[in-house]
Design an enzyme around this catalytic site. Structure first.
Site, short mmCIF file in Angstrom:
data_model
loop_
_atom_site.label_atom_id
_atom_site.label_comp_id
_atom_site.label_asym_id
_atom_site.label_seq_id
_atom_site.Cartn_x
_atom_site.Cartn_y
_atom_site.Cartn_z
N PRO A 132 25.98 3.54 -87.67
CA PRO A 132 26.66 2.31 -87.26
C PRO A 132 28.10 2.55 -86.79
O PRO A 132 28.55 1.95 -85.82
CB PRO A 132 26.62 1.45 -88.53
CG PRO A 132 25.40 1.92 -89.27
CD PRO A 132 25.29 3.39 -88.97
N GLY A 135 29.01 6.76 -83.08
CA GLY A 135 28.18 6.83 -81.87
C GLY A 135 28.67 7.97 -81.00
O GLY A 135 28.27 9.12 -81.17
N SER A 136 29.60 7.66 -80.07
CA SER A 136 30.15 8.73 -79.23
C SER A 136 30.82 9.79 -80.09
O SER A 136 30.75 10.99 -79.80
CB SER A 136 31.17 8.15 -78.25
OG SER A 136 30.56 7.17 -77.43
N TRP A 160 19.99 3.06 -84.47
CA TRP A 160 19.46 3.19 -83.10
C TRP A 160 18.41 4.27 -83.00
O TRP A 160 18.38 4.99 -81.99
CB TRP A 160 20.56 3.55 -82.09
CG TRP A 160 21.81 2.76 -82.10
CD1 TRP A 160 23.06 3.24 -82.39
CD2 TRP A 160 21.98 1.38 -81.75
NE1 TRP A 160 23.99 2.25 -82.25
CE2 TRP A 160 23.35 1.10 -81.87
CE3 TRP A 160 21.09 0.38 -81.37
CZ2 TRP A 160 23.86 -0.17 -81.61
CZ3 TRP A 160 21.60 -0.88 -81.11
CH2 TRP A 160 22.98 -1.13 -81.24
N GLY A 344 14.46 -10.11 -53.08
CA GLY A 344 15.11 -11.43 -53.04
C GLY A 344 14.85 -12.20 -54.33
O GLY A 344 14.85 -11.62 -55.42
N GLU A 368 21.75 9.29 -75.55
CA GLU A 368 22.02 10.75 -75.51
C GLU A 368 23.42 11.02 -74.97
O GLU A 368 23.67 11.99 -74.26
CB GLU A 368 20.93 11.50 -74.74
CG GLU A 368 19.58 11.33 -75.43
CD GLU A 368 18.63 12.49 -75.29
OE1 GLU A 368 19.06 13.59 -74.91
OE2 GLU A 368 17.44 12.28 -75.58
N THR A 370 26.89 8.38 -73.76
CA THR A 370 27.14 7.49 -72.63
C THR A 370 27.61 8.32 -71.42
O THR A 370 27.99 9.49 -71.56
CB THR A 370 28.25 6.47 -72.96
OG1 THR A 370 29.47 7.19 -73.16
CG2 THR A 370 27.91 5.66 -74.21
C1 LIG Z 1 17.87 1.87 -77.29
C2 LIG Z 1 18.66 2.96 -77.92
C3 LIG Z 1 18.02 4.09 -78.40
C4 LIG Z 1 18.75 5.11 -79.03
N1 LIG Z 1 18.08 6.18 -79.58
C5 LIG Z 1 18.78 7.04 -80.37
C6 LIG Z 1 18.08 8.04 -81.14
O1 LIG Z 1 16.87 8.16 -81.08
N2 LIG Z 1 18.82 8.85 -81.95
C7 LIG Z 1 20.17 8.73 -82.06
O2 LIG Z 1 20.76 9.51 -82.81
N3 LIG Z 1 20.86 7.82 -81.33
C8 LIG Z 1 20.19 6.96 -80.51
N4 LIG Z 1 20.88 6.00 -79.79
C9 LIG Z 1 22.33 5.90 -79.94
C10 LIG Z 1 23.09 6.21 -78.67
O3 LIG Z 1 23.08 7.58 -78.43
C11 LIG Z 1 24.50 5.64 -78.84
O4 LIG Z 1 24.38 4.21 -78.71
C12 LIG Z 1 25.48 6.17 -77.83
O5 LIG Z 1 25.76 7.52 -78.09
C13 LIG Z 1 26.82 5.39 -77.82
O6 LIG Z 1 27.30 5.20 -79.10
P1 LIG Z 1 27.77 3.70 -79.53
O7 LIG Z 1 26.63 2.79 -79.21
O8 LIG Z 1 28.24 3.75 -80.93
O9 LIG Z 1 28.96 3.36 -78.55
P2 LIG Z 1 30.50 3.73 -78.75
O10 LIG Z 1 30.65 5.16 -79.09
O11 LIG Z 1 31.11 2.72 -79.67
O12 LIG Z 1 31.06 3.49 -77.29
C14 LIG Z 1 31.42 2.21 -76.78
C15 LIG Z 1 32.04 2.40 -75.39
O13 LIG Z 1 33.21 3.22 -75.50
C16 LIG Z 1 33.11 4.33 -74.63
N5 LIG Z 1 33.78 5.50 -75.23
C17 LIG Z 1 33.66 5.96 -76.52
N6 LIG Z 1 34.43 7.06 -76.67
C18 LIG Z 1 35.03 7.30 -75.48
C19 LIG Z 1 35.94 8.30 -75.00
N7 LIG Z 1 36.37 9.31 -75.79
N8 LIG Z 1 36.36 8.24 -73.73
C20 LIG Z 1 35.91 7.25 -72.90
N9 LIG Z 1 35.04 6.28 -73.30
C21 LIG Z 1 34.61 6.31 -74.56
C22 LIG Z 1 31.60 4.58 -74.48
O14 LIG Z 1 31.31 5.32 -73.30
C23 LIG Z 1 31.09 3.15 -74.43
O15 LIG Z 1 31.23 2.63 -73.13
C24 LIG Z 1 20.16 5.00 -79.11
C25 LIG Z 1 20.80 3.87 -78.60
C26 LIG Z 1 20.08 2.85 -78.03
C27 LIG Z 1 20.80 1.62 -77.54
#
Ligand SMILES: Cc1cc2nc3c(=O)[nH]c(=O)nc-3n(C[C@H](O)[C@H](O)[C@H](O)COP(=O)(O)OP(=O)(O)OC[C@H]3O[C@@H](n4cnc5c(N)ncnc54)[C@H](O)[C@@H]3O)c2cc1C
Length: 390
Positions: A132, A135-136, A160, A344, A368, A370
């Site tokens: 939760p 992510g990134s 996720w 359209g 995998e 963003t």
């Molecule tokens: C449908 C779905 C399936 C998934 N499947 C898996 C899975 O099987 N296993 C798994 O482990 N994960 C999975 N994920 C997780 C996915 O890899 C993450 O959602 C993704 O890595 C982004 O993390 P976050 O959602 O926490 O976004 P955040 O990290 O909170 O990012 C939010 C925004 O900030 C931007 N951002 C963050 N840091 C930076 C930076 N340093 N510089 C510039 N921009 C930045 C991001 O690009 C994004 O636009 C899945 C996600 C979804 C939605």
């Protein structure tokens, strides 16, 4: 002659793989794609058909009972399934993502135990990195694995997770030494049947609605220490090495979604009449279609080149995996959006498949890593002097 140009032409074997998967998808995947999306249900028909044809986890080596598909053949399978149904393409894609850590770094015992079961269709494999609040910045994870005698005890929440609840096996990254940040993370195989494993409610998503995405809860999950993948503290490196390879499969998914939308738009443009002639006769629309075709082909070439690098383990795979995923997913978003434009008002309705493809394409820019993260990865590679090895 052809051996001198291996990167720029598909072998007969690879063309045969494409033809076989396309036939299977036309008959057993495409007919259910709209219903799977409409009801956000698991694509069981596709899962059964892919398993019967040994396309459910084609990357598993023959020595573990798998089809032994190389990285390019695996990419072609995923691309073709995605052309018909993006949700279904996550079956072969995530089976590779979840099991590749075992294949790359696991002990022979782990490979024998889990890759054989995956290949035999006894259970799929998911990949649990995200949380939760991580992510990134995946290295900021909180899930803990604490040694207790011959066991490890895992506690935490993974978020996720694709195919959570459906898969039998889970590669879980967890902190074994909180002092060492990314070097204090280790990877483990957790089984769905392990006591203390449970799942959250399915996420209600914009696209890939047929692919279950759920939280995975680890509540005092006790597993034997030999379920650790590779050495203690190498879990994050294994997770990143895995993504270098599997980002190429997401690129393939994106190419497939885009190709599906382009194919539909081309057919529609030749049928739909306005001003007394097919809309395909208008140069304004022809230029749109031309750009769509040009970009899909460029993304495909880049994806296949990256697949070659994945297969060979080239030192510039990290750059190419990120570049292919980033480029192909941006192309998929643009091409599917333009396919809606070609149709359209009809394109805006659920009576036609292109709005589903547009919604499905969006995820390829997010998971995998963003596309912002892909650009960070690419820039780091360029600035550290990694040269392309074409
Ligand atoms: C449908 C779905 C399936 C998934 N499947 C898996 C899975 O099987 N296993 C798994 O482990 N994960 C999975 N994920 C997780 C996915 O890899 C993450 O959602 C993704 O890595 C982004 O993390 P976050 O959602 O926490 O976004 P955040 O990290 O909170 O990012 C939010 C925004 O900030 C931007 N951002 C963050 N840091 C930076 C930076 N340093 N510089 C510039 N921009 C930045 C991001 O690009 C994004 O636009 C899945 C996600 C979804 C939605």
């Amino acid at each position: 002659m052809s051996a001198e140009f291996p990167m720029f032409a598909l072998s007969e074997e690879h063309q045969a793989v494409r033809a076989a998967v396309r036939d299977l998808c036309d008959a057993k995947v495409a007919p259910y794609a709209a219903d799977v999306d409409e009801h956000a249900r698991y694509p069981q028909e596709a899962a059964d058909a892919l398993l019967a044809a040994d396309f459910h986890a084609p990357h598993v080596p023959e020595q573990y009972g798998g089809a032994g598909a190389d990285a390019l053949a695996t990419v072609i399978v995923i691309e073709e399934v995605a052309r018909a149904c993006a949700s279904s393409s996550l079956i072969p894609a995530v089976n590779k993502l979840g099991s590749l850590p075992v294949q790359l770094a696991g002990s022979e015992g782990l490979k024998q135990r889990y890759l054989t079961r995956l290949a035999a269709g006894e259970g799929g494999f998911s990949y649990c990195l995200s949380e939760p609040d991580a992510g990134s910045d995946a290295a900021g994870m909180k899930t803990r694995a604490v040694r207790d005698g011959d066991d490890f005890v895992l506690n935490g929440v993974k978020r996720w997770i694709t195919n959570a609840g459906v898969s039998e096996y889970y590669t879980v990254m967890a902190v074994t030494d909180p002092e060492r940040r990314s070097r204090g993370i280790s990877a483990f195989v957790v089984e769905k049947s392990d006591a203390g494993v449970s799942f959250g409610a399915p996420e209600r998503k914009l696209g890939i609605k047929g692919s279950p995405t759920r939280e995975v809860y680890l509540d005092n999950v006790r597993i034997p220490a030999d379920r650790m993948i590779g050495a203690e503290g190498t879990g994050f490196e294994i997770a990143m090495r895995t993504l270098d390879h599997t980002r190429v499969t997401i690129a393939a998914q994106a190419v497939g979604i885009a190709q599906g939308a382009l194919d539909y738009a081309l057919g529609y443009a030749q049928e739909r009449q306005q001003f007394g002639k097919p809309i395909a006769d208008f140069q304004g629309l022809q230029f749109l279609l031309a750009d769509m075709g040009m970009k899909v082909e460029t993304a495909r070439q880049m994806t296949y080149a990256a697949a070659g690098k994945s297969e060979r383990g080239d030192s510039d795979l990290t750059f190419f995996g990120a570049a292919a995923k980033c480029f192909a997913s941006d192309v998929a978003m643009e091409v599917t959006t333009n396919a809606v434009q070609v149709l359209g008002g009809y394109g805006f309705t659920r009576d036609y498949p292109v709005e589903r493809m547009m919604r499905d394409a969006k995820i390829t820019q997010i998971y995998e890593g963003t596309n912002q993260v892909q650009r960070i990865v690419m820039a780091r590679q360029l600035l550290s002097g990694v040269q392309s090895q074409l």
